[in-house]
Every structure is written in structure tokens, then in C-alpha cells.
Design a protein around this motif. Structure first.
Motif, PDB file in Angstrom:
ATOM      1  N   UNK A 183       0.854  -1.077  -0.022  1.00 26.19           N
ATOM      2  CA  UNK A 183       0.031  -0.128   0.057  1.00 26.19           C
ATOM      3  C   UNK A 183       1.033   1.307  -0.144  1.00 26.19           C
ATOM      4  N   UNK A 184       0.678   2.173  -0.717  1.00 21.92           N
ATOM      5  CA  UNK A 184       1.412   3.552  -0.962  1.00 21.92           C
ATOM      6  C   UNK A 184       0.877   4.325   0.152  1.00 21.92           C
ATOM      7  N   UNK A 185       1.775   5.165   0.864  1.00 25.13           N
ATOM      8  CA  UNK A 185       1.501   5.990   1.876  1.00 25.13           C
ATOM      9  C   UNK A 185       0.549   7.066   1.338  1.00 25.13           C
ATOM     10  N   UNK A 186      -0.356   7.514   2.184  1.00 28.92           N
ATOM     11  CA  UNK A 186      -1.296   8.388   1.868  1.00 28.92           C
ATOM     12  C   UNK A 186      -0.742   9.713   1.530  1.00 28.92           C
ATOM     13  N   UNK A 187       0.382  10.035   2.043  1.00 25.02           N
ATOM     14  CA  UNK A 187       1.226  11.358   1.640  1.00 25.02           C
ATOM     15  C   UNK A 187       1.613  11.523   0.232  1.00 25.02           C
ATOM     16  N   UNK A 188       2.017  10.156  -0.197  1.00 23.96           N
ATOM     17  CA  UNK A 188       2.606  10.055  -1.397  1.00 23.96           C
ATOM     18  C   UNK A 188       1.532  10.176  -2.575  1.00 23.96           C
ATOM     19  N   UNK A 189       0.240   9.749  -2.144  1.00 21.72           N
ATOM     20  CA  UNK A 189      -0.906   9.656  -3.062  1.00 21.72           C
ATOM     21  C   UNK A 189      -1.234  11.090  -3.206  1.00 21.72           C
ATOM     22  N   UNK A 190      -1.493  11.828  -2.004  1.00 21.76           N
ATOM     23  CA  UNK A 190      -1.832  13.072  -2.103  1.00 21.76           C
ATOM     24  C   UNK A 190      -0.882  13.956  -2.990  1.00 21.76           C
ATOM     25  N   UNK A 191       0.354  13.885  -2.685  1.00 14.49           N
ATOM     26  CA  UNK A 191       1.468  14.598  -3.460  1.00 14.49           C
ATOM     27  C   UNK A 191       1.181  14.391  -4.950  1.00 14.49           C
ATOM     28  N   UNK A 192       1.181  13.111  -5.073  1.00 13.99           N
ATOM     29  CA  UNK A 192       0.962  13.024  -6.701  1.00 13.99           C
ATOM     30  C   UNK A 192      -0.339  13.585  -7.132  1.00 13.99           C
ATOM     31  N   UNK A 193      -1.309  13.709  -6.377  1.00 11.90           N
ATOM     32  CA  UNK A 193      -2.783  14.042  -6.777  1.00 11.90           C
ATOM     33  C   UNK A 193      -2.499  15.716  -6.968  1.00 11.90           C
ATOM     34  N   UNK A 206       0.297   5.822 -11.737  1.00 13.72           N
ATOM     35  CA  UNK A 206       1.442   5.024 -11.413  1.00 13.72           C
ATOM     36  C   UNK A 206       1.418   4.721  -9.752  1.00 13.72           C
ATOM     37  N   UNK A 207       1.053   5.730  -9.002  1.00 14.89           N
ATOM     38  CA  UNK A 207       0.899   5.222  -7.778  1.00 14.89           C
ATOM     39  C   UNK A 207       0.209   4.320  -7.020  1.00 14.89           C
ATOM     40  N   UNK A 208      -0.890   3.833  -8.170  1.00 14.54           N
ATOM     41  CA  UNK A 208      -1.720   2.800  -7.452  1.00 14.54           C
ATOM     42  C   UNK A 208      -1.429   1.655  -8.460  1.00 14.54           C
ATOM     43  N   UNK A 209      -0.585   1.327  -9.298  1.00  9.28           N
ATOM     44  CA  UNK A 209      -0.283   0.408 -10.220  1.00  9.28           C
ATOM     45  C   UNK A 209       0.981  -0.319  -9.765  1.00  9.28           C
ATOM     46  N   UNK A 210       0.551  -1.926 -10.176  1.00 16.30           N
ATOM     47  CA  UNK A 210       1.936  -2.510  -9.450  1.00 16.30           C
ATOM     48  C   UNK A 210       2.819  -2.360 -10.272  1.00 16.30           C
ATOM     49  N   UNK A 211       4.037  -2.617  -9.813  1.00 12.68           N
ATOM     50  CA  UNK A 211       5.612  -2.372 -10.581  1.00 12.68           C
ATOM     51  C   UNK A 211       5.465  -2.979 -12.098  1.00 12.68           C
ATOM     52  N   UNK A 212       4.951  -3.930 -12.013  1.00 10.74           N
ATOM     53  CA  UNK A 212       4.802  -4.591 -13.523  1.00 10.74           C
ATOM     54  C   UNK A 212       3.858  -4.096 -14.400  1.00 10.74           C
TER      55      UNK A 212
END
Length: 75
Positions: free
Chosen positions: A1-11, A42-48
Motif C-alpha cells: 500500500x502506498x502511503x497517503x502522503x505520496x498519493x496526495x502529493x501525486x494528486x 502509477x501510484x496505484x499500479x503494481x510495478x509490472x
């Protein structure tokens, strides 16, 4: 799970870029917004499954020099 602050920064990066593109109507600002959208996805997608940040080959978009696309000012 990606940290919320990384999600918010990308948004927030996408949101700001989109606002600027909407205000200026400039093609390059639109490209920057599109790149920010891909980074947000890309924040929400798996690496592959991640999308390339910037397509370097192919595609159907060409950048045209502005001086050739605008009519000269005739006075």
C-alpha cells in the motif's frame, strides 16, 4: 500500500498542472499535466503494470514550432 502522503502529493501535482493547462490553453502545459496524470496513476499500479512516464518513441503527437503555426502580425 502506498502511503497517503505520496498519493496526495501525486494528486496535488496533477491538480496544479491541470489548472495551469486549463488557464493558459498552452499545448506544452497540457503535456505536463498529462505526464502528471500518468505519475498519479502509477501510484496505484503494481510495478509490472506501471505506465512509462514519458513516451520516447511512437505515439501520434508531434511538437510544432510556434513561429510556424501562428500567422504573422500584419499591420
Amino acid at each position: 500500500m502506498v502511503p497517503l502522503d505520496a498519493q496526495m502529493a501525486a494528486w496535488e501535482e496533477y491538480r496544479q498542472a491541470k489548472l495551469k493547462a486549463d488557464q493558459t490553453g498552452d499545448f506544452l502545459d497540457g503535456r505536463i499535466a498529462a505526464d502528471a496524470w500518468v505519475a498519479f496513476l502509477n501510484v496505484y499500479l503494481d510495478d509490472d503494470q506501471k505506465l512509462p512516464v514519458r513516451r520516447t518513441t511512437g505515439g501520434n503527437v508531434a511538437l510544432f514550432p510556434v513561429h510556424r503555426t501562428r500567422a504573422t502580425d500584419v499591420r
